[in-house]
Scaffold this motif. Structure first.
Motif, PDB file in Angstrom:
ATOM      1  N   GLU A   1      62.760  53.367 -32.899  1.00  0.00           N
ATOM      2  CA  GLU A   1      61.405  52.869 -32.610  1.00  0.00           C
ATOM      3  C   GLU A   1      61.283  51.392 -32.984  1.00  0.00           C
ATOM      4  OE1 GLU A   1      59.364  55.793 -34.872  1.00  0.00           O
ATOM      5  OE2 GLU A   1      59.859  57.361 -33.421  1.00  0.00           O
TER       6      GLU A   1
ATOM      7  N   THR B   1      57.420  60.116 -25.918  1.00  0.00           N
ATOM      8  CA  THR B   1      58.698  60.709 -26.315  1.00  0.00           C
ATOM      9  C   THR B   1      58.565  62.223 -26.363  1.00  0.00           C
ATOM     10  OG1 THR B   1      59.213  58.786 -27.682  1.00  0.00           O
ATOM     11  CG2 THR B   1      60.461  60.782 -28.143  1.00  0.00           C
TER      12      THR B   1
ATOM     13  N   ASP C   1      69.668  53.050 -22.985  1.00  0.00           N
ATOM     14  CA  ASP C   1      68.550  52.690 -22.113  1.00  0.00           C
ATOM     15  C   ASP C   1      68.986  51.551 -21.192  1.00  0.00           C
ATOM     16  OD1 ASP C   1      68.272  50.263 -23.516  1.00  0.00           O
ATOM     17  OD2 ASP C   1      66.897  51.168 -24.955  1.00  0.00           O
TER      18      ASP C   1
ATOM     19  N   TYR D   1      53.178  51.023 -23.756  1.00  0.00           N
ATOM     20  CA  TYR D   1      53.054  52.333 -24.381  1.00  0.00           C
ATOM     21  C   TYR D   1      54.344  53.109 -24.164  1.00  0.00           C
ATOM     22  CZ  TYR D   1      51.954  54.565 -19.849  1.00  0.00           C
ATOM     23  OH  TYR D   1      51.995  55.026 -18.572  1.00  0.00           O
ATOM     24  N   SER D   2      54.526  54.149 -24.933  1.00  0.00           N
ATOM     25  CA  SER D   2      55.721  54.982 -24.780  1.00  0.00           C
ATOM     26  C   SER D   2      55.371  56.442 -25.026  1.00  0.00           C
ATOM     27  CB  SER D   2      56.822  54.533 -25.740  1.00  0.00           C
ATOM     28  OG  SER D   2      56.494  54.860 -27.062  1.00  0.00           O
TER      29      SER D   2
ATOM     30  N   SER E   1      58.976  49.494 -16.514  1.00  0.00           N
ATOM     31  CA  SER E   1      59.203  50.748 -17.223  1.00  0.00           C
ATOM     32  C   SER E   1      60.681  50.894 -17.565  1.00  0.00           C
ATOM     33  CB  SER E   1      58.730  51.938 -16.385  1.00  0.00           C
ATOM     34  OG  SER E   1      59.538  52.063 -15.243  1.00  0.00           O
TER      35      SER E   1
ATOM     36  N   TYR F   1      59.176  54.233 -21.570  1.00  0.00           N
ATOM     37  CA  TYR F   1      58.434  53.032 -21.972  1.00  0.00           C
ATOM     38  C   TYR F   1      57.760  52.449 -20.736  1.00  0.00           C
ATOM     39  CZ  TYR F   1      61.417  53.272 -26.120  1.00  0.00           C
ATOM     40  OH  TYR F   1      62.057  53.687 -27.254  1.00  0.00           O
ATOM     41  N   ARG F   2      56.509  52.084 -20.860  1.00  0.00           N
ATOM     42  CA  ARG F   2      55.803  51.395 -19.771  1.00  0.00           C
ATOM     43  C   ARG F   2      55.271  50.074 -20.310  1.00  0.00           C
ATOM     44  NH1 ARG F   2      54.531  54.369 -15.127  1.00  0.00           N
ATOM     45  NH2 ARG F   2      54.038  52.291 -14.350  1.00  0.00           N
TER      46      ARG F   2
ATOM     47  N   ARG G   1      62.398  48.954 -30.302  1.00  0.00           N
ATOM     48  CA  ARG G   1      61.727  48.970 -29.003  1.00  0.00           C
ATOM     49  C   ARG G   1      60.225  48.750 -29.080  1.00  0.00           C
ATOM     50  NH1 ARG G   1      65.698  47.717 -27.589  1.00  0.00           N
ATOM     51  NH2 ARG G   1      67.445  48.889 -26.754  1.00  0.00           N
ATOM     52  N   GLU G   2      59.639  48.873 -30.261  1.00  0.00           N
ATOM     53  CA  GLU G   2      58.180  48.801 -30.379  1.00  0.00           C
ATOM     54  C   GLU G   2      57.786  47.779 -31.444  1.00  0.00           C
ATOM     55  OE1 GLU G   2      57.265  52.826 -31.300  1.00  0.00           O
ATOM     56  OE2 GLU G   2      57.693  53.544 -29.283  1.00  0.00           O
TER      57      GLU G   2
ATOM     58  N   THR H   1      62.606  59.122 -23.997  1.00  0.00           N
ATOM     59  CA  THR H   1      61.419  58.276 -24.170  1.00  0.00           C
ATOM     60  C   THR H   1      61.191  57.443 -22.913  1.00  0.00           C
ATOM     61  OG1 THR H   1      61.867  58.097 -26.535  1.00  0.00           O
ATOM     62  CG2 THR H   1      60.323  56.518 -25.624  1.00  0.00           C
TER      63      THR H   1
END
Lengths: 370, 69
Positions: free
Chosen positions: B49, A317, A41, A314-315, A355, A345-346, B52-53, A343
């Motif tokens: 996950e 996938t 990423d 939020y994301s 993002s 991501y925002r 990143r989360e 995925t």
């Protein structure tokens, strides 16, 4: 009598080989898997080679795993005017090893336990886990109770005196119930408490004085303790003998003020001949920001963070999986699987980016010996 | 949350009094009915996950340290 180093090494290798042969002879089946996963990423790349092996018989299963995360990316430079955009390239390798066992105590009850250890130049972790699973209600339901504990040591590569610790204790309960011959309902609840250093030792947080340039750069400072809860109801449905649907929702809450909602749908198609399987998944995730998270700090706060995982985000996938089981050999049927996930991501209030798109793909090869 | 867990479990139990006989369990015994279908793949996904989360951990807990903060 003294042994030379090479003789001792030869003896040790011979003893290990003998032990491996004895262990293999006591089991009915063995599997070995070699896999490679890659994640990429905007922040960097992680390549993960892994080897897993399992031996089992009717009562006992032993498993081992080794993996390495080869991480390359960028980390903020201390005291830079804008710590987010000024960054230094780095590469780091993290090794992880796991040994575990499953014991089928009776037709209804099974125990599992394992130890996981990982090492990287600035982080060491050790975790112990155990779980018991029991079929109840005439084998219409299963209850699993698990517990785990972990100890992490956090260091910093540029400061040998920097040393922090983190303790983690968790409990999980899972309940599954057969609703009808095509439908199973699952419910999981998980509780975890973490005590110790939970900030990123490399991350700096800019504090502004009203202008556009930061007046101060301070180390990130997260609370010492975090209590996390998650609940996950799910249904698994087989509407057709070759089609399987997994549909679940996960609610997460912690005492830092983060609330997360995850919805996930997985579809699997398993060919009747079992020569191939395909799967797709869709996942949506949203969370609010932590109580102490600020898009911009205009004064010095005791708790401060620059972690995007604590921002409002939020994301989405979408991914797929293909598994091939060619009948090449009678006794050693190989399995080859490929997986890919994308995925998006925002971030709603993360100043560095709004993002990010991430790609993950992997390849697994499993061989079975009977 | 523990009370909610017990409540939902009780509702699931009460709503499912059907007896499923062993000869009706062919589909239920398929690998694809297991949760997760592939534990190793699930672990890999959980690790990604978690890096990143913010709501990671819990049921999807992975080993400590990721080097990717």
């Amino acid at each position: 009598m003294q042994l030379s180093a090479s003789s001792a090494g030869t003896l040790l290798l011979t003893a290990l080989a003998l032990a491996a042969v004895c262990v293999a002879a006591c089991f009915d089946r063995a599997t070995t898997t070699a896999s490679y996963q890659h994640h990429q990423d905007d922040t960097g790349r992680i390549s993960t080679p892994e080897v897993r092996s399992t031996v089992d018989n009717e009562e006992l299963q032993l498993n081992t795993r080794w993996s390495a995360d080869v991480i390359s990316g960028a980390t903020p430079v201390a005291a830079a005017p804008d710590a987010y955009s000024r960054a230094s390239e780095f590469e780091q390798t993290r090794h992880e090893a796991q040994v575990g066992a499953n014991w089928q105590q009776s037709a209804e009850q099974q125990w599992a336990g394992g130890v996981t250890a990982s090492h990287e130049p600035d982080y060491d972790a050790l975790a112990l886990s155990t779980a018991v699973s029991r079929d109840i209600l005439d084998r219409h339901a299963t209850v699993i109770v698990g517990a785990d504990a972990g100890f992490d040591h956090v260091g910093r590569v540029d400061d040998p005196l920097f040393s922090r610790s983190l303790w983690t204790v968790g409990v999980a309960v899972e309940f599954s119930h057969i609703i009808n011959p095509q439908l199973v309902a699952h419910l999981g609840w998980d509780f975890e408490t973490r005590s110790g250093f939970q900030s990123n030792p490399y991350r700096w947080v800019p504090v502004y004085d009203g202008s556009h340039r930061p007046a101060l750069m301070l180390h990130e400072q997260h609370p010492h303790r975090r209590v996390r809860n998650a609940m996950e109801p799910m249904v698994v449905w087989a509407p057709h003998h070759e089609l399987f649907v997994h549909m679940g929702y996960r609610f997460y809450a912690d005492d830092w003020g983060v609330r997360g909602h995850t919805g996930q749908l997985r579809l699997f198609h398993a060919d009747d001949s079992d020569r191939y399987r395909t799967g797709v998944r869709l996942r949506g995730y949203t969370q609010n920001d932590a109580r102490f998270y600020r898009e911009r700090y205009d004064d010095v706060q005791t708790l401060r963070t620059g972690d995007p995982r604590l921002s409002r985000m939020y994301s989405l996938t979408a991914g797929g999986r293909l598994e091939l089981r060619p009948e090449l050999f009678d006794r050693h049927r190989p399995r080859l699987s490929l997986n890919y996930d994308a995925t998006l991501y925002r971030y709603a209030n993360y100043p560095v980016r709004s993002s990010m798109l991430a790609h993950s793909w992997g390849l697994n090869l499993t061989m079975e010996w009977k | 949350m523990p009370k909610l867990f017990v409540l939902i479990a009780a509702v699931v139990l009460a709503a499912s009094c059907t007896s499923v006989e062993p000869w009706e369990r062919e589909r239920l015994s398929h690998d694809c009915m297991q949760v997760p279908v592939d534990a190793d793949q699930a672990r890999t996904e959980a690790k990604t996950e978690a890096t990143r989360e913010g709501a990671a951990g819990g049921i999807q807990r992975t080993g400590g340290g990721c080097g990717c903060n």
